[in-house]
Design a protein around this motif. Structure first.
Motif, mmCIF file in Angstrom:
data_model
loop_
_atom_site.group_PDB
_atom_site.id
_atom_site.type_symbol
_atom_site.label_atom_id
_atom_site.label_comp_id
_atom_site.label_asym_id
_atom_site.label_seq_id
_atom_site.Cartn_x
_atom_site.Cartn_y
_atom_site.Cartn_z
ATOM 1 N N SER A 1 51.156 12.831 -4.134
ATOM 2 C CA SER A 1 51.184 14.166 -3.543
ATOM 3 C C SER A 1 50.591 15.198 -4.495
ATOM 4 O O SER A 1 49.843 16.090 -4.082
ATOM 5 N N ALA A 2 50.912 15.073 -5.782
ATOM 6 C CA ALA A 2 50.374 16.007 -6.771
ATOM 7 C C ALA A 2 48.858 15.919 -6.827
ATOM 8 O O ALA A 2 48.159 16.948 -6.879
ATOM 9 N N ALA A 3 48.322 14.698 -6.802
ATOM 10 C CA ALA A 3 46.864 14.524 -6.829
ATOM 11 C C ALA A 3 46.224 15.090 -5.565
ATOM 12 O O ALA A 3 45.156 15.717 -5.617
ATOM 13 N N ALA A 4 46.882 14.873 -4.425
ATOM 14 C CA ALA A 4 46.343 15.367 -3.158
ATOM 15 C C ALA A 4 46.294 16.894 -3.134
ATOM 16 O O ALA A 4 45.311 17.493 -2.684
ATOM 17 N N VAL A 5 47.339 17.539 -3.650
ATOM 18 C CA VAL A 5 47.370 19.002 -3.676
ATOM 19 C C VAL A 5 46.358 19.532 -4.681
ATOM 20 O O VAL A 5 45.642 20.507 -4.404
ATOM 21 N N ALA A 6 46.266 18.898 -5.849
ATOM 22 C CA ALA A 6 45.297 19.345 -6.860
ATOM 23 C C ALA A 6 43.877 19.316 -6.310
ATOM 24 O O ALA A 6 43.064 20.201 -6.596
ATOM 25 N N LEU B 1 50.677 24.491 -2.871
ATOM 26 C CA LEU B 1 49.540 24.568 -1.943
ATOM 27 C C LEU B 1 49.700 25.754 -0.989
ATOM 28 O O LEU B 1 48.761 26.524 -0.779
ATOM 29 N N ALA B 2 50.896 25.923 -0.453
ATOM 30 C CA ALA B 2 51.124 26.977 0.542
ATOM 31 C C ALA B 2 50.957 28.377 -0.039
ATOM 32 O O ALA B 2 50.421 29.279 0.616
ATOM 33 N N PHE B 3 51.391 28.559 -1.294
ATOM 34 C CA PHE B 3 51.351 29.897 -1.903
ATOM 35 C C PHE B 3 50.251 30.043 -2.955
ATOM 36 O O PHE B 3 50.244 31.010 -3.711
ATOM 37 N N ASP B 4 49.354 29.052 -3.012
ATOM 38 C CA ASP B 4 48.194 29.123 -3.908
ATOM 39 C C ASP B 4 48.602 29.255 -5.377
ATOM 40 O O ASP B 4 48.023 30.025 -6.131
ATOM 41 N N TRP B 5 49.606 28.467 -5.777
ATOM 42 C CA TRP B 5 50.048 28.500 -7.168
ATOM 43 C C TRP B 5 49.165 27.648 -8.083
ATOM 44 O O TRP B 5 49.255 27.751 -9.294
#
Length: 465
Positions: free
Chosen positions: A257-262, A406-410
């Motif tokens: 999940s971390a890789a997908a969001v990155a 991802l949702a808040f563009d952090w």
């Protein structure tokens, strides 16, 4: 009779020399495979981008197939260590026999399944026909070694349980050494050998892994124990296997999940995340070697009936691990401006790495506590608690932070904040469990099986009443 079983609880030897004497060879085993993979990548990389991509996809699938079954090593260590501590070494080796039978059966099933679906599987991962074709040809050869890869995992397990971490290192180095010699010869056709290109890498991998597995099997069957399969023992090993597999899946869900969001934040963020994550994996490797020492020592102490000594040992190992982790944190903090330059010249990637860097440094001392107590609880066989705790920490901490990022563009700050929360929550969970003392169940039954048996007995009593 083993030394642990002949000493009083107050005299069990857990000096730093003893801990690191077990940990350093274990570190060699843990590090040997990643180092060989880097060498393999360097050899195949000279063929061009397509073979390298094929190796990456094929290697990823092979890794996923084999790493889900680490219960063959960690679970076997816990069970064998208790028997060793009780002075029942033949039965400890017998755990290795049954784990080896499991390894062979599961390994052959995996070979059949992967061969049947290799095409669709590589296509799903690669997303492109050329890369998928290259990966498929590599995977079909390399996966033939899975049964003996799993035999080596089982071999590591029972030998660690007998507090022998040097012999497994020798077996692993022999196999990977032969792979390292064969790889460039077969890939590039050196010294008159056929030029097999990417398939040569798969053949070298197959030969080396098979040799290591054969050496472990040879060592096992030279022991004066029965090699007859015993379903009851294998069933008990599978109970631990179930919990450890679910725990491993929780970790993988988090990091995938971390890789997908990155990847949603662009190439610089992905590159920075990958570099810092690999450095984190290096730190985890170093700390895991101490966790392996904890497994063997705690299991033996509990098997010998020394619960008080096991509890003292747990905290002493935790102190050593934490001090080591703090030293690593200081090293990486001091190198914050130099180390990233070793991996990339891209200013944007280095800027993103600096965001993750201080999270990475900050969680190292926390990880020192977590890994040590993980080893303690694994040595006690307290795997049901570890499964539940890891899954809860993932659901409550890591996964929400990742997707909120991802949702808040952090960006990378959100991803690594999630990892930090995950590690801190795990530290709270394993520290609470260690302080409770519920894991320190003496005798040759692991904590998980003692609790399970007590529950079954209570249920039977209730039904009778």
């Amino acid at each position: 009779m083993p030394a642990t079983a002949t000493k009083s609880g107050a005299e069990v030897d857990v000096t730093g020399r003893r801990i690191f004497g077990l940990a350093l060879p274990a570190l060699g085993v843990l590090a040997a495979e990643p180092l060989y993979l880097l060498f393999d990548i360097a050899v195949v990389g000279r063929l061009g981008a397509l073979p390298l991509a094929g190796l990456a996809v094929g290697g990823l699938i092979l890794s996923l197939v084999s790493t889900q079954l680490t219960f063959l090593s960690y679970g076997t260590t816990a069970r064998a260590a208790r028997l060793h501590g009780a002075g029942r070494d033949r039965e400890a080796v017998g755990e290795g026999v049954q784990a080896t039978w499991l390894a062979l059966v599961i390994g052959l099933l995996l070979v059949a399944v992967v061969q049947a679906i290799a095409g669709p599987l590589t296509s799903a991962v690669a997303g492109g026909s050329d890369i998928a074709d290259a990966a498929e040809s590599w995977l079909r050869i390399a996966v033939l070694g899975v049964p003996l890869i799993l035999v080596a995992l089982a071999g590591n397990g029972w030998m660690r349980g007998l507090q022998n971490t040097i012999r497994p290192l020798r077996f692993v180095l022999v196999g990977l050494g032969i792979s390292a010699v064969l790889c460039p010869i077969l890939v590039h056709g050196l010294w008159g050998a056929p030029r097999l290109e990417l398939e040569g890498s798969a053949v070298a991998n197959l030969v080396g892994q098979s040799i290591s597995g054969i050496l472990f099997a040879w060592a096992l069957f030279r022991e004066p124990v029965s090699v007859r399969p015993r379903v009851s023992i294998m069933r008990a090993q599978m109970v631990m296997g179930r919990d450890l597999i679910l725990r491993s899946l929780a970790f993988q869900a988090c990091f995938v999940s971390a890789a997908a969001v990155a990847s949603r934040f662009g190439a610089a963020v992905v590159g920075a995340h990958q570099v810092v994550l690999q450095l984190w994996n290096l730190v985890a490797l170093l700390l895991d070697s101490l966790a392996i020492a904890a497994q063997t020592l705690i299991g033996a102490a509990l098997g010998g009936g020394f619960a008080v000594a096991a509890k003292k040992m747990a905290w002493r190992i935790t102190v050593w691990s934490t001090v080591f982790a703090v030293l690593l944190a200081v090293l990486f903090a001091a190198g914050h401006s130099v180390i990233p330059q070793l991996f990339t010249a891209d200013d944007e990637v280095r800027a993103q790495m600096s965001i993750a860097w201080w999270f990475f440094v900050a969680i190292m001392p926390v990880a020192g506590v977590v890994f040590a107590l993980d080893g303690v609880l694994l040595g006690a066989g307290d795997v049901t608690f570890m499964r539940n705790a890891t899954m809860a920490c993932a659901v409550v901490g890591f996964l929400p932070a990742i997707w909120m990022s991802l949702a808040f563009d952090w960006g990378l700050a959100g991803i690594w904040a999630g990892l930090t929360v995950f590690v801190v929550l795990r530290m709270i969970a394993v520290s609470w469990r260690a302080l409770s003392g519920k894991w320190a169940v003496t005798g040759t039954e692991t904590t998980a099986h003692a609790v399970e048996r007590s529950s079954e007995e209570a249920e039977g009593s209730w039904q009778q009443s």
